[in-house]
Design a protein around this motif. Structure first.
Motif, PDB file in Angstrom:
ATOM      1  N   THR A 147      12.099 -12.458  -8.816  1.00 26.32           N
ATOM      2  CA  THR A 147      11.712 -12.497  -7.400  1.00 26.32           C
ATOM      3  C   THR A 147      12.629 -11.659  -6.520  1.00 26.32           C
ATOM      4  O   THR A 147      12.254 -11.338  -5.395  1.00 26.32           O
ATOM      5  N   THR A 148      13.813 -11.323  -6.972  1.00 27.92           N
ATOM      6  CA  THR A 148      14.734 -10.489  -6.199  1.00 27.92           C
ATOM      7  C   THR A 148      15.391  -9.474  -7.129  1.00 27.92           C
ATOM      8  O   THR A 148      15.411  -9.646  -8.343  1.00 27.92           O
ATOM      9  N   GLY A 149      15.941  -8.412  -6.518  1.00 26.59           N
ATOM     10  CA  GLY A 149      16.670  -7.420  -7.288  1.00 26.59           C
ATOM     11  C   GLY A 149      15.791  -6.285  -7.767  1.00 26.59           C
ATOM     12  O   GLY A 149      14.623  -6.153  -7.388  1.00 26.59           O
ATOM     13  N   PRO A 150      16.348  -5.433  -8.633  1.00 26.68           N
ATOM     14  CA  PRO A 150      15.617  -4.242  -9.097  1.00 26.68           C
ATOM     15  C   PRO A 150      14.329  -4.575  -9.840  1.00 26.68           C
ATOM     16  O   PRO A 150      13.327  -3.878  -9.695  1.00 26.68           O
ATOM     17  N   ILE A 151      14.346  -5.624 -10.652  1.00 30.95           N
ATOM     18  CA  ILE A 151      13.141  -5.963 -11.411  1.00 30.95           C
ATOM     19  C   ILE A 151      12.009  -6.347 -10.477  1.00 30.95           C
ATOM     20  O   ILE A 151      10.846  -5.923 -10.663  1.00 30.95           O
ATOM     21  N   ALA A 152      12.319  -7.110  -9.449  1.00 29.55           N
ATOM     22  CA  ALA A 152      11.289  -7.487  -8.485  1.00 29.55           C
ATOM     23  C   ALA A 152      10.761  -6.269  -7.744  1.00 29.55           C
ATOM     24  O   ALA A 152       9.558  -6.163  -7.469  1.00 29.55           O
ATOM     25  N   TRP A 153      11.652  -5.336  -7.415  1.00 28.10           N
ATOM     26  CA  TRP A 153      11.205  -4.113  -6.720  1.00 28.10           C
ATOM     27  C   TRP A 153      10.278  -3.294  -7.601  1.00 28.10           C
ATOM     28  O   TRP A 153       9.266  -2.778  -7.138  1.00 28.10           O
ATOM     29  N   LEU A 154      10.625  -3.175  -8.894  1.00 34.80           N
ATOM     30  CA  LEU A 154       9.770  -2.426  -9.805  1.00 34.80           C
ATOM     31  C   LEU A 154       8.398  -3.069  -9.939  1.00 34.80           C
ATOM     32  O   LEU A 154       7.368  -2.382  -9.934  1.00 34.80           O
ATOM     33  N   ARG A 155       8.366  -4.396 -10.051  1.00 34.31           N
ATOM     34  CA  ARG A 155       7.092  -5.082 -10.195  1.00 34.31           C
ATOM     35  C   ARG A 155       6.252  -4.951  -8.939  1.00 34.31           C
ATOM     36  O   ARG A 155       5.030  -4.792  -9.010  1.00 34.31           O
ATOM     37  N   ALA A 156       6.896  -4.965  -7.773  1.00 36.05           N
ATOM     38  CA  ALA A 156       6.144  -4.912  -6.523  1.00 36.05           C
ATOM     39  C   ALA A 156       5.660  -3.508  -6.189  1.00 36.05           C
ATOM     40  O   ALA A 156       4.588  -3.349  -5.581  1.00 36.05           O
ATOM     41  N   ASN A 157       6.421  -2.481  -6.572  1.00 35.08           N
ATOM     42  CA  ASN A 157       6.100  -1.124  -6.136  1.00 35.08           C
ATOM     43  C   ASN A 157       5.518  -0.235  -7.231  1.00 35.08           C
ATOM     44  O   ASN A 157       4.772   0.692  -6.915  1.00 35.08           O
ATOM     45  N   LEU A 158       5.864  -0.481  -8.488  1.00 38.71           N
ATOM     46  CA  LEU A 158       5.427   0.421  -9.557  1.00 38.71           C
ATOM     47  C   LEU A 158       4.499  -0.238 -10.568  1.00 38.71           C
ATOM     48  O   LEU A 158       3.709   0.450 -11.214  1.00 38.71           O
ATOM     49  N   PHE A 159       4.572  -1.538 -10.718  1.00 42.87           N
ATOM     50  CA  PHE A 159       3.772  -2.222 -11.733  1.00 42.87           C
ATOM     51  C   PHE A 159       3.079  -3.450 -11.139  1.00 42.87           C
ATOM     52  O   PHE A 159       3.009  -4.501 -11.761  1.00 42.87           O
ATOM     53  N   SER A 160       2.531  -3.272  -9.941  1.00 40.68           N
ATOM     54  CA  SER A 160       1.886  -4.406  -9.271  1.00 40.68           C
ATOM     55  C   SER A 160       0.495  -4.692  -9.813  1.00 40.68           C
ATOM     56  O   SER A 160      -0.059  -5.768  -9.576  1.00 40.68           O
ATOM     57  N   GLY A 161      -0.112  -3.763 -10.501  1.00 39.91           N
ATOM     58  CA  GLY A 161      -1.446  -3.953 -11.068  1.00 39.91           C
ATOM     59  C   GLY A 161      -1.692  -2.952 -12.169  1.00 39.91           C
ATOM     60  O   GLY A 161      -0.854  -2.081 -12.462  1.00 39.91           O
TER      61      GLY A 161
END
Length: 380
Positions: free
Chosen positions: A23-37
């Protein structure tokens, strides 16, 4: 019941835990911006593949398969066949190794190349000192005068035991720095006066400034350079001649001044009317109000477009090739005229482009830092 003090630890309590990495940090950013769908994931993987392929290809061409030097024949001619055998699989940086002095200094006498090299260092040092806010006072004026005098002595010579070198022999990077430095140094104060003139209440001054800006902006820089080189001497008295480099410098100053004037005028119009009224209420004169209150705020607002214009005109100095002045780009083009080096223009243009990139990137990063520092009071 016994009292429990505030400092007594409670049995069974645990220290606060960090938020999950999902939910926070680099992994969350990647999931939200690059692998959201699924579509975002597919586009990310495709772009990543293309970027990796491009990077690997550039590294292979520029470094792994590149040739950095070629042998010389007994007559001193470079044997470039080893570069041609690559058939484009690798860069032939030997052309830069062989021709870098001509690209940097043009037709300046070879044994005197140390003089334009010092001139380039003096220009860079002048830029660095001028960028320091501690020198933003009258001490900067003698620094510029002394530095520019030293540059003139080194380039021309004829004194202090230095051989005289006419301007026709100048070329390369010093010409680019001379045109850009003098052009922007004189165009900036001219643009401020023109911008103030366009907002003047005096009709004659306002009309003159409007005509100047619209006329200069309505024609390309090449036409101004051509007129300065060919047509301007026709209007001079008989026997009077102005150096070609000076004519090109005047054309660049006039052209840059018109564009910068509109940028400055945009900053003046962006200020709220209350700033002008407050300055009038303090009883300040027009020039006191403009110099102490209006201009500092207006210029602070337009730092990004100002620097963007500076960068554009630094690169536009390459257009002086139309009147036969050997700037950096023109010297690079001329360096590959020799039959032995024809066909290796990409390496030359990459080398010249990196020099332009260094100066333009330095201006860009400095403007970002300056804008952040001067607008610090606006942060909430």
């Amino acid at each position: 019941m016994s009292d429990i003090t505030a400092n007594t630890p409670i049995h069974g309590s645990s220290a606060p835990r960090d938020a999950p990495m999902a939910t926070t940090g680099p992994i969350a950013w990647l999931r939200a911006n690059l692998f959201s769908g699924w579509l975002s994931t597919a586009v990310t993987l495709l772009l990543g593949y293309l970027i990796v392929r491009a990077v690997v290809g550039i590294v292979d061409w520029a470094f792994i398969n590149a040739i950095w030097s070629v042998p010389l024949s007994p007559t001193g001619v470079a044997q470039t066949q080893v570069c041609r055998d690559l058939q484009g699989a690798g860069a032939c940086w030997a052309v830069v190794t062989e021709k870098h002095r001509f690209m940097l200094f043009g037709t300046y006498p070879y044994e005197q190349h140390w003089r334009p090299a010092i001139v380039c260092l003096l220009f860079i040092g002048l830029y660095i000192v001028s960028a320091m806010r501690r020198f933003w006072n009258w001490t900067l004026v003698p620094i510029w005068i002394v530095t520019l005098t030293a540059i003139g002595i080194l380039m021309w010579g004829g004194v202090l035991g230095l051989p005289y070198v006419p301007q026709e022999r100048w070329g390369g990077l010093p010409i680019t720095l001379i045109l850009a430095t003098f052009g922007l140094a004189f165009a900036f104060p001219l643009s401020i006066l023109v911008a103030l003139g366009r907002r003047s209440s005096l009709p004659a001054i306002k009309v003159l400034c409007v005509v100047y800006v619209e006329l200069i902006r309505g024609v390309p820089l090449i036409s101004l350079l051509f007129m300065a080189s060919v047509m301007f001497p026709l209007f001079l008295p008989e026997g009077m001649n102005i150096d070609k480099l000076l004519r090109a410098q005047i054309a660049i100053i006039l052209f840059a001044g018109a564009y910068l004037a509109e940028v400055v005028r945009g900053g003046l119009q962006a200020l709220p009317k209350g700033q002008y009224e407050a300055a009038d209420a303090m009883g300040l004169s027009y020039w006191q109000k403009t110099g102490l209150i209006i201009l500092p705020q207006a210029l602070r607002l337009v730092i990004p477009p100002l620097v963007n214009t500076f960068i554009g005109f630094f690169k536009d100095t390459s257009l002086v090739l139309i009147i036969g002045i050997f700037d950096l780009l023109t010297a690079g083009k001329t360096a590959i005229v020799e039959p032995a080096w024809q066909g290796f223009g990409v390496e030359v243009y990459v080398f010249v482009g990196l020099i332009y990139l260094c100066f333009c990137f330095a201006m860009s990063k400095y403007s970002q830092g300056l804008e952040a520092e001067l607008n610090r009071h606006r942060r909430r």
